[in-house]
Design an enzyme around this catalytic site. Structure first.
Site, PDB file in Angstrom:
ATOM      1  N   HIS A 124       0.875  -1.179   0.000  1.00  0.00           N
ATOM      2  CA  HIS A 124       0.000   0.000   0.000  1.00  0.00           C
ATOM      3  C   HIS A 124       0.907   1.222   0.000  1.00  0.00           C
ATOM      4  O   HIS A 124       1.977   1.185   0.632  1.00  0.00           O
ATOM      5  CB  HIS A 124      -0.814   0.119   1.285  1.00  0.00           C
ATOM      6  CG  HIS A 124      -1.826  -0.938   1.518  1.00  0.00           C
ATOM      7  ND1 HIS A 124      -1.563  -2.077   2.212  1.00  0.00           N
ATOM      8  CD2 HIS A 124      -3.137  -0.991   1.176  1.00  0.00           C
ATOM      9  CE1 HIS A 124      -2.664  -2.802   2.292  1.00  0.00           C
ATOM     10  NE2 HIS A 124      -3.634  -2.175   1.677  1.00  0.00           N
ATOM     11  N   ASP A 143       2.132   1.856   3.477  1.00  0.00           N
ATOM     12  CA  ASP A 143       3.068   0.874   4.061  1.00  0.00           C
ATOM     13  C   ASP A 143       4.497   1.296   3.763  1.00  0.00           C
ATOM     14  O   ASP A 143       5.406   1.090   4.557  1.00  0.00           O
ATOM     15  CB  ASP A 143       2.965  -0.527   3.432  1.00  0.00           C
ATOM     16  CG  ASP A 143       1.600  -1.146   3.482  1.00  0.00           C
ATOM     17  OD1 ASP A 143       0.818  -0.776   4.359  1.00  0.00           O
ATOM     18  OD2 ASP A 143       1.328  -2.020   2.627  1.00  0.00           O
ATOM     19  N   MET A 155       2.137  -6.315  -7.620  1.00  0.00           N
ATOM     20  CA  MET A 155       0.864  -5.635  -7.319  1.00  0.00           C
ATOM     21  C   MET A 155       1.096  -4.472  -6.369  1.00  0.00           C
ATOM     22  O   MET A 155       1.979  -4.536  -5.517  1.00  0.00           O
ATOM     23  CB  MET A 155      -0.102  -6.656  -6.702  1.00  0.00           C
ATOM     24  CG  MET A 155      -1.447  -6.131  -6.276  1.00  0.00           C
ATOM     25  SD  MET A 155      -1.502  -5.464  -4.589  1.00  0.00           S
ATOM     26  CE  MET A 155      -2.089  -6.878  -3.658  1.00  0.00           C
ATOM     27  N   GLU A 200     -11.520  -6.166  -4.682  1.00  0.00           N
ATOM     28  CA  GLU A 200     -11.571  -7.147  -3.579  1.00  0.00           C
ATOM     29  C   GLU A 200     -12.796  -6.896  -2.707  1.00  0.00           C
ATOM     30  O   GLU A 200     -12.956  -5.808  -2.145  1.00  0.00           O
ATOM     31  CB  GLU A 200     -10.287  -7.024  -2.750  1.00  0.00           C
ATOM     32  CG  GLU A 200     -10.263  -7.951  -1.548  1.00  0.00           C
ATOM     33  CD  GLU A 200      -8.928  -7.888  -0.807  1.00  0.00           C
ATOM     34  OE1 GLU A 200      -7.957  -7.316  -1.329  1.00  0.00           O
ATOM     35  OE2 GLU A 200      -8.875  -8.421   0.320  1.00  0.00           O
ATOM     36  N   LYS A 251     -15.471  -7.714   0.533  1.00  0.00           N
ATOM     37  CA  LYS A 251     -15.506  -8.156   1.933  1.00  0.00           C
ATOM     38  C   LYS A 251     -16.884  -7.785   2.480  1.00  0.00           C
ATOM     39  O   LYS A 251     -17.375  -6.694   2.189  1.00  0.00           O
ATOM     40  CB  LYS A 251     -14.395  -7.466   2.719  1.00  0.00           C
ATOM     41  CG  LYS A 251     -14.205  -8.024   4.126  1.00  0.00           C
ATOM     42  CD  LYS A 251     -13.013  -7.374   4.814  1.00  0.00           C
ATOM     43  CE  LYS A 251     -12.811  -7.960   6.196  1.00  0.00           C
ATOM     44  NZ  LYS A 251     -11.731  -7.297   6.938  1.00  0.00           N
ATOM     45  N   GLU A 260     -10.618 -13.027  -1.710  1.00  0.00           N
ATOM     46  CA  GLU A 260      -9.840 -13.437  -0.534  1.00  0.00           C
ATOM     47  C   GLU A 260     -10.589 -14.537   0.209  1.00  0.00           C
ATOM     48  O   GLU A 260     -11.776 -14.395   0.520  1.00  0.00           O
ATOM     49  CB  GLU A 260      -9.596 -12.242   0.393  1.00  0.00           C
ATOM     50  CG  GLU A 260      -8.948 -12.693   1.707  1.00  0.00           C
ATOM     51  CD  GLU A 260      -8.481 -11.569   2.612  1.00  0.00           C
ATOM     52  OE1 GLU A 260      -7.901 -10.606   2.101  1.00  0.00           O
ATOM     53  OE2 GLU A 260      -8.695 -11.683   3.833  1.00  0.00           O
ATOM     54  N   HIS A 306     -12.533 -13.512   3.337  1.00  0.00           N
ATOM     55  CA  HIS A 306     -13.681 -12.632   3.152  1.00  0.00           C
ATOM     56  C   HIS A 306     -14.915 -13.398   2.692  1.00  0.00           C
ATOM     57  O   HIS A 306     -16.028 -13.122   3.150  1.00  0.00           O
ATOM     58  CB  HIS A 306     -13.337 -11.514   2.179  1.00  0.00           C
ATOM     59  CG  HIS A 306     -12.231 -10.626   2.668  1.00  0.00           C
ATOM     60  ND1 HIS A 306     -11.706  -9.601   1.930  1.00  0.00           N
ATOM     61  CD2 HIS A 306     -11.546 -10.636   3.848  1.00  0.00           C
ATOM     62  CE1 HIS A 306     -10.750  -8.996   2.629  1.00  0.00           C
ATOM     63  NE2 HIS A 306     -10.629  -9.625   3.788  1.00  0.00           N
ATOM     64  N   ASP A 354      -6.094 -13.458  -2.957  1.00  0.00           N
ATOM     65  CA  ASP A 354      -5.578 -13.309  -1.599  1.00  0.00           C
ATOM     66  C   ASP A 354      -5.817 -14.608  -0.842  1.00  0.00           C
ATOM     67  O   ASP A 354      -6.952 -14.950  -0.480  1.00  0.00           O
ATOM     68  CB  ASP A 354      -6.273 -12.148  -0.873  1.00  0.00           C
ATOM     69  CG  ASP A 354      -5.644 -10.798  -1.203  1.00  0.00           C
ATOM     70  OD1 ASP A 354      -4.687 -10.768  -2.012  1.00  0.00           O
ATOM     71  OD2 ASP A 354      -6.101  -9.789  -0.642  1.00  0.00           O
ATOM     72  N   ASP A 389     -12.451 -11.076  11.089  1.00  0.00           N
ATOM     73  CA  ASP A 389     -11.460 -11.221  10.015  1.00  0.00           C
ATOM     74  C   ASP A 389     -10.138 -11.740  10.597  1.00  0.00           C
ATOM     75  O   ASP A 389      -9.385 -10.986  11.202  1.00  0.00           O
ATOM     76  CB  ASP A 389     -11.269  -9.828   9.398  1.00  0.00           C
ATOM     77  CG  ASP A 389     -10.324  -9.813   8.235  1.00  0.00           C
ATOM     78  OD1 ASP A 389     -10.104 -10.866   7.619  1.00  0.00           O
ATOM     79  OD2 ASP A 389      -9.801  -8.732   7.931  1.00  0.00           O
ATOM     80  N   ASP A 447      -7.497 -13.672   9.010  1.00  0.00           N
ATOM     81  CA  ASP A 447      -6.275 -13.601   8.188  1.00  0.00           C
ATOM     82  C   ASP A 447      -5.194 -14.580   8.655  1.00  0.00           C
ATOM     83  O   ASP A 447      -4.025 -14.217   8.817  1.00  0.00           O
ATOM     84  CB  ASP A 447      -5.705 -12.165   8.170  1.00  0.00           C
ATOM     85  CG  ASP A 447      -6.583 -11.206   7.373  1.00  0.00           C
ATOM     86  OD1 ASP A 447      -7.369 -11.650   6.530  1.00  0.00           O
ATOM     87  OD2 ASP A 447      -6.466  -9.986   7.607  1.00  0.00           O
ATOM     88  N   ASP A 464      -2.351 -12.985   1.873  1.00  0.00           N
ATOM     89  CA  ASP A 464      -2.802 -11.807   2.622  1.00  0.00           C
ATOM     90  C   ASP A 464      -3.184 -12.272   4.026  1.00  0.00           C
ATOM     91  O   ASP A 464      -4.352 -12.487   4.334  1.00  0.00           O
ATOM     92  CB  ASP A 464      -3.987 -11.148   1.919  1.00  0.00           C
ATOM     93  CG  ASP A 464      -4.352  -9.839   2.601  1.00  0.00           C
ATOM     94  OD1 ASP A 464      -3.580  -9.413   3.475  1.00  0.00           O
ATOM     95  OD2 ASP A 464      -5.397  -9.265   2.272  1.00  0.00           O
TER      96      ASP A 464
END
Ligand code: GLT
Ligand code: MN
Ligand code: MN
Length: 388
Positions: free
Chosen positions: A55, A58, A89, A182, A184, A218, A221, A246, A256, A258, A288
């Site tokens: 991102h 990030d 990506m 994406e 969710k 994902e 999700h 993902d 969530d 992950d 992810d």
């Protein structure tokens, strides 16, 4: 038989935010010290990843000065060339800053919507400069707690206007870049728009340049929504819209999570890997996910290696399943076709329809046939449990 070692051709990638997670959650402070993007690139190289995704925020903290930004980018590029990692990506953080508290593209405030477009364009420029071919959009704040606040038709139109604008931007710049949306269902918003991959596929068909836009489903999700992930991915593959994926894991009915890929539901993970391999999906296998909050950075490396290793083990299991004569025998039997129905079915014609309306079917005889799915599933379980 094999070491299950990651190789570049497997296209295993991680986001900076995944191995970079410090273990902060809504109830507790970080449990790991923050690592710089350069350190994270080296960590990913050490565990054998192929690529790193990011991102904007990030990599470059949102309040950075132009000079700081230039230094960060220079250092990041050096880490990439020192390690050989690629950036397939990139994506935008449209959820963290308070300005996005009520959404980015779907905010009621035109200044927020304009700022969101600006933030995306700036990071598209950087993503392309670093080699990204896919740009992900996760609308973390695109939703509501109360539907008194936003009208869902207006929100859908605003989302469309934003994606159309950005597609035109990419075309204008002559970038070789596709978008992957994406879905969710909820978290962080009470309810999010375009809540599933199926919603996203429906939305994409309404865009000005649908050919530029696909999905980034994902695991967690779709599982949060109680759905079968492989079915969502199958629909995306059929539509040639699986531009990115993902991979992670998630217990049904939870927040969530992950988790590490394949941690919770190995059977669902197996059918997913089999699907991706059978249909020769050639994009990134992006994990992810993040390590448990209990871990130090050695644990983070175990987490990252585990994601890739489980994928490769399941890939081997899928090949074994495809080569299993008993399994294939059952599938051949249930799919047997003597051709006698082709005069009625397939491409429509008035003659076929008329003939079909006259045909009689022996329903009890057809329905009485056992399909052998109990045996088929048990054989699948035995492949997974390693006794076959
Ligand atoms: C965030 C989210 C993910 C998205 C990322 C891309 S950020 O961690 O939970 O599912 O893919 O914006
Ligand atoms: Mn994701
Ligand atoms: Mn998630």
């Amino acid at each position: 038989m094999t070491e299950y070692l990651p190789k570049p051709e497997h296209k295993f990638t991680f986001g900076l935010w995944t191995v970079g997670s410090t273990g902060r959650d809504p109830f507790g402070e970080p449990t790991r010290a923050k690592k710089s993007p350069v350190e994270l690139v080296h960590l990913l190289a050490e565990v054998g990843a192929y690529g790193v995704n990011f991102h904007d925020d990030d990599l470059i903290p949102i309040n950075s000065t132009p000079t700081e930004r230039a230094t960060i980018i220079k250092d990041f590029k050096k880490a990439l060339s020192d390690t050989g990692l690629v950036v397939p990506m990139a994506t935008t953080n449209l959820f963290g800053d308070p300005i996005f508290k009520d959404g980015a593209f779907t905010s009621n405030d035109p200044k927020v919507r304009a700022y969101a477009l600006q933030k995306v364009m700036v990071n598209i420029d950087l993503g392309v400069e670093l080699g990204a071919k896919v740009y992900v959009f996760w609308g973390g704040r695109e939703g509501t707690e109360t539907d008194a606040s936003k009208d869902p038709v207006t929100s859908t139109k605003r989302m469309r206007e934003a994606i159309n604008y950005l597609c035109d931007y990419v075309k204008d710049q002559k970038y070789d870049l596709k978008f992957a949306l994406e879905a969710k269902p909820n978290e962080p918003r009470g309810d999010m728009y375009n809540a599933t991959t199926g919603h996203m596929l429906g939305f994409i068909a309404t865009l000005d340049h649908p050919e530029m836009v696909g999905v980034n489903p994902e695991v967690a999700h779709e599982h949060m929504a109680g759905l079968n992930f492989a079915h969502s991915v199958g629909q995306a593959l059929d539509a040639n819209k699986l531009f990115h994926i993902d991979l992670n894991d998630q217990s049904f009915g939870r927040y969530d999570q992950d988790f590490r890929f394949g941690m919770v539901n190995q059977k669902a993970a197996f059918f997913l890997v089999k699907l991706l391999e059978d249909y020769k999906y050639d994009g990134s296998r992006h994990f992810d996910a993040h390590a448990y909050r209990t871990e130090d950075y050695e644990g983070v490396k175990h987490f990252a290696r585990g994601c890739m290793r489980t994928y490769l083990i399941l890939k081997e299991k899928a090949a074994r399943w495809n080569a299993d004569k008993e399994i294939q025998g059952i599938l051949a039997e249930v799919n047997a076709d003597d051709g006698s129905m082709s005069k009625f079915t397939g491409k429509y014609s008035a003659d076929k329809a008329n003939a079909l309306k006259q045909q009689t079917f022996d329903r009890p005889a057809i329905a009485s046939r056992g399909l052998d799915y109990e045996r088929l599933d048990q054989l699948t379980v035995e492949v997974l449990l390693g006794v076959r």
